[in-house]
Design an enzyme around this catalytic site. Structure first.
Site, PDB file in Angstrom:
ATOM      1  N   GLY A 523       0.820  -1.207   0.000  1.00  0.00           N
ATOM      2  CA  GLY A 523       0.000   0.000   0.000  1.00  0.00           C
ATOM      3  C   GLY A 523       0.848   1.247   0.000  1.00  0.00           C
ATOM      4  O   GLY A 523       2.040   1.219  -0.334  1.00  0.00           O
ATOM      5  N   ASP A 637      -5.627   9.106   2.798  1.00  0.00           N
ATOM      6  CA  ASP A 637      -5.518   8.078   1.753  1.00  0.00           C
ATOM      7  C   ASP A 637      -6.723   7.144   1.766  1.00  0.00           C
ATOM      8  O   ASP A 637      -6.583   5.922   1.834  1.00  0.00           O
ATOM      9  CB  ASP A 637      -4.219   7.286   1.932  1.00  0.00           C
ATOM     10  CG  ASP A 637      -3.849   6.497   0.665  1.00  0.00           C
ATOM     11  OD1 ASP A 637      -4.464   6.751  -0.382  1.00  0.00           O
ATOM     12  OD2 ASP A 637      -2.959   5.642   0.733  1.00  0.00           O
TER      13      ASP A 637
END
Length: 814
Positions: A523, A637
């Site tokens: 990620g 995010d």
């Protein structure tokens, strides 16, 4: 033929104007007054002369839409702040058909839509009021006037000094200047503050402040009207402060307020007066049992706290309820003991812990003859360095073993402690706290045997037998390696059973992840690997990349993130700081990330109902980060890859708090989004300051994808506004035709009200201006149907994204 007005006509006109002016002035003058012929209803309100206070129908923010109250609030404060509520135990549902008026007997009464009395200054309840004759002489003898002090006074209409009743004699949770906390020695009547039940319910709660009945010179805080838990000490007339609050002395000498204590033949009371009447000052006891003195700061548009009692949250009696522990330095401060869970999770999320915790598994009492013979005996879980709970009872015992046996022999015993003296608790545990100075005691909490695994000693015996058998089979070398591996793994997990954050060694994490061999994904902040702890718990280990913080600052951030617990946030179990390596250990989510379920070729396994609940859960998790934590945490995010699903498909937001670890340079976050029509708010592009509204924008883009089960722009499709799903949704909302772009086979299973609600929320979230976007708390209320919202305009930024989708990647420099 024209005529000229004669003298009598001019006189009549002049008389009309005089009467009309007189009546107009009377109406204007009566803006602070209620009479039998001029009741209060609907959105009408009284405003005191001086415009400081208003009275009307009031609904607490976030409370049920059908619960309305008669309240007094500050008229010029932008945040509606109630200081007094009349019918706090009897809300009405329809203010438009309800009235606050004067009854035939001269009392101030509140009538609901059925014309029943729900509140009265004479304490008349649940009575039906006969028809009021407005011409009745009795009904016109009294009037209710709202004074500029915030006092609602019922008095004789012909003699204002003849006060029949006043709100200052019937306090709620707030003390204003000139309000008295004390008691009348002649009548025995007392005035005291009583907290709200919770942030949304103004009915009387568990906490109160009153003058000490045994000592008029001090006040006392009470829990449930019975148990005192704090006092400021005796009042010293020489210093103007209380003996238990020495820091109050310098504050009094140069303060904006003056504290007064009066004790005479008629009454005894404490009172605060303000030197400058333009200052808005209030003292409130909140639902957590602490009093807060605050002053309104007009330039900052907020209430500023300058005095708090008691300062320690854990000093409040039963702050965390039954079978819980209170940790002063933790956020939130309350957590359930091992083997227990929250009795009311929704109350805990709102910050009200009073209902405490309940057992996961009932105890198996060995003295219970009806219990199966094979039932295992109850066990005990040891907690160290704690302040022992209240209401213990001493029993004779010569050793800790005798003390344990005494507890096991009594089915009512819930815990024991032994430090030369045996203490047993026969009641629910209350006021168990962490010791701040390290000088606390140990306590043993009684649990069902199934709540505690077998001891390590038994595990070692099993391992020894296995190793011996392997040696006997001439596999000594292999057995020795396995034995050493088992022994190392036993030491990996520091105790996380009580909810504390664990510190791991790097070698331990290498061991449980098998050398970081099974990669779950990668990620914005690094790669994630699967690990298995010695107790078979599966965990996710994240290797952070691009971290710029030193070890001390990293550990401080971890201690903060580790205290954040919410059902919709992935829980951090521990961390590792080894040289330049920084690793985080999280709970493992069995169903992976949301993008795998939304965008896979065989997607469709998520029903509309489940997708809607995922949207609500994600909103609740973000609302907690933005509004319930000590400091607002901006995620930075939000996207499907960072929404994880547990075994029951409950959504949990991952990677919260990590953006801050990278410092103010968010380039790592933005690089991961390069090449997508993504989730970046326009302020990232413009270089404006980033606030929680950037997360709101990202949530809106995520919500579009949850609705459609596809990327906002699929790869290989032509972009542009015509194919860009967010623009298409906004247009269909305006046209009132949301069904056009839905799969015909799925129309029947979709709740159309939920669909419209979700589409409206998504469009409001992606508005160009931050101020036009709702907060995450407001989004939760809208999605759950508590608040309605209108049709939003189509944001210009969506067109920019759509038209540039096939031509350029979104990038932002540092």
């Amino acid at each position: 033929m024209a005529t000229t007005p004669d003298a009598s006509s001019w006189a009549a006109l002049l008389l009309f104007l005089l009467l009309h002016g007189s009546l107009s002035r009377r109406t204007a003058d009566a803006a602070d007054t209620i009479t039998a012929s001029r009741p209060l209803s609907g959105n009408q309100k009284l405003v005191s002369q001086g415009d400081k206070f208003a009275l009307g129908f009031y609904r607490p923010a976030g409370g049920p839409l059908s619960n309305w109250y008669i309240a007094i609030w500050y008229n010029k404060v932008s945040i509606q702040t109630a200081v007094w509520i009349a019918n706090r135990e009897a809300p009405i549902s329809n203010p438009d058909e309800s009235q606050l008026t004067i009854s035939q007997d001269g009392a101030l009464i509140l009538l609901n839509q059925s014309k029943s009395v729900v509140w009265s200054s004479n304490n008349v309840h649940n009575a039906t009021l006969p028809h009021v004759n407005n011409s009745s002489k009795e009904a016109m003898t009294t009037v209710a006037v709202l004074l500029n002090t915030g006092n609602l006074v019922l008095s004789d209409a012909s003699n204002a000094s003849h006060v029949l009743w006043q709100s200052f004699d019937h306090l709620t949770d707030t003390q204003l200047p000139n309000m008295k906390i004390g008691w009348n020695k002649a009548t025995g009547a007392s005035t005291r503050l009583v907290s709200w039940r919770n942030h949304y319910d103004p009915s009387p709660g568990l906490f109160s402040v009153e003058m000490d009945p045994g000592d008029n010179s001090q006040y006392v805080f009470l829990w449930n009207n019975s148990i005192p838990y704090f006092t400021g000490g005796k009042y010293d007339r020489n210093t103007g402060a209380f003996s238990g609050i020495p820091e109050m002395t310098p504050m009094i000498s140069n303060s904006m307020y003056t504290f007064q204590y009066v004790d005479n033949d008629r009454e005894a009371y404490f009172m605060v007066t303000i030197k400058d009447d333009s200052i808005f000052f209030r003292l409130t006891i909140d639902a957590s049992g602490q009093t807060r003195s605050t002053v309104w700061m007009e330039d900052r548009k907020e209430w500023m706290l300058f005095f708090l009692q008691p300062k320690a949250k854990c000093a409040v009696y039963s702050m965390c309820g039954l079978f819980s522990r209170c940790a002063e330095s933790a956020l939130p401060p309350c957590s359930c003991l091992k083997g227990f869970h929250e009795q009311s999770p929704s109350s805990w999320i709102s910050g009200n812990y009073a209902k405490g915790c309940v057992r996961n598994v009932d105890l198996q009492c060995r003295s219970n003859s009806s219990a199966p013979k094979k039932t295992r005996e109850d066990k005990f879980y040891m907690m160290n360095n704690v302040r022992l709970p209240d209401w213990s009872r001493g029993v004779p015992a010569e050793s800790v073993g005798d003390c344990k046996a005494a507890c096991l022999d009594n089915c009512s015993c819930s815990a024991y402690s032994y430090n030369g003296t045996c203490l047993l608790w026969y009641t629910d545990l209350v006021n168990l706290q962490d010791s701040l100075d390290g000088s606390g005691d140990s306590i043993f909490i009684r649990l069902a045997a199934s709540e505690l695994p077998d001891s390590k000693i038994k595990k070692w015996r099993v391992v020894s037998i296995i190793v011996g058998g392997l040696v006997a089979l001439a596999c000594g070398v292999t057995a020795c390696i396995c034995f050493l591996r088992k022994r190392a793994m036993q030491a990996v997990l520091p105790s996380t059973a009580d909810g504390r954050l664990a510190t791991f060694k790097y070698s331990d994490l290498q061991l449980i992840t098998k050398g970081f061999s099974e990669k779950l994904g990668s990620g914005s902040f690094g790669s994630v690997f699967k690990g298995v702890l010695p107790d078979k718990t599966v965990v996710a280990v994240k290797k952070l990349e691009g971290l710029r913080q030193g070890e001390k600052q990293f550990r401080a951030e971890m201690s903060t993130i580790g205290t954040i617990h919410h059902i919709n946030l992935v829980r951090l179990l521990g961390f590792c700081s080894h040289g330049v390596q920084r690793l985080l250990v999280y709970e493992h989510m069995q169903n992976g990330s949301l993008d795998h379920h939304l965008f896979a070729k065989n997607a469709g396994g998520l029903s509309w109902s489940r997708r809607y609940q995922i949207a609500v859960g994600v909103a609740k998790g973000l609302a907690y980060l933005h509004e319930k934590c000590r400091d607002c945490i901006i995620h930075c995010d939000i996207k499907p890859e960072n929404i994880l699903l547990d075994a029951s498909f409950v959504p949990k937001v991952a990677d919260f708090g990590l953006a801050k670890l990278l410092g103010r340079d968010f380039s790592r976050v933005l690089t991961s989004m390069r090449g997508t029509i993504g989730y970046l708010a326009p302020e990232w592009i413009s270089g404006m300051a980033i606030t929680s509204k950037a997360d709101v924008f990202s949530y809106g883009m995520l919500l579009f994808e949850i609705i459609s089960q596809r990327r906002n722009v699929e790869k290989g499709e032509q972009a542009g506004a015509s194919m860009f799903f967010p623009v298409l949704t906004a247009k269909k909302l305006l046209e009132g035709d949301l069904l056009l772009f839905l799969d015909p086979e799925s129309v029947d299973e979709i709740d159309l009200e939920e669909l419209e609600r979700a589409c409206k929320v998504a469009c409001w979230c992606v508005q160009d201006a931050e101020s036009s976007r709702p907060s995450m708390g407001e989004i939760v209320q809208i999605l759950e149907g508590f608040v309605d919202v209108g049709i939003p305009p189509i944001p210009r930024y969506l067109h920019v994204l759509a038209e540039s989708a096939d031509h350029a990647e979104i990038s932002v420099s540092e």
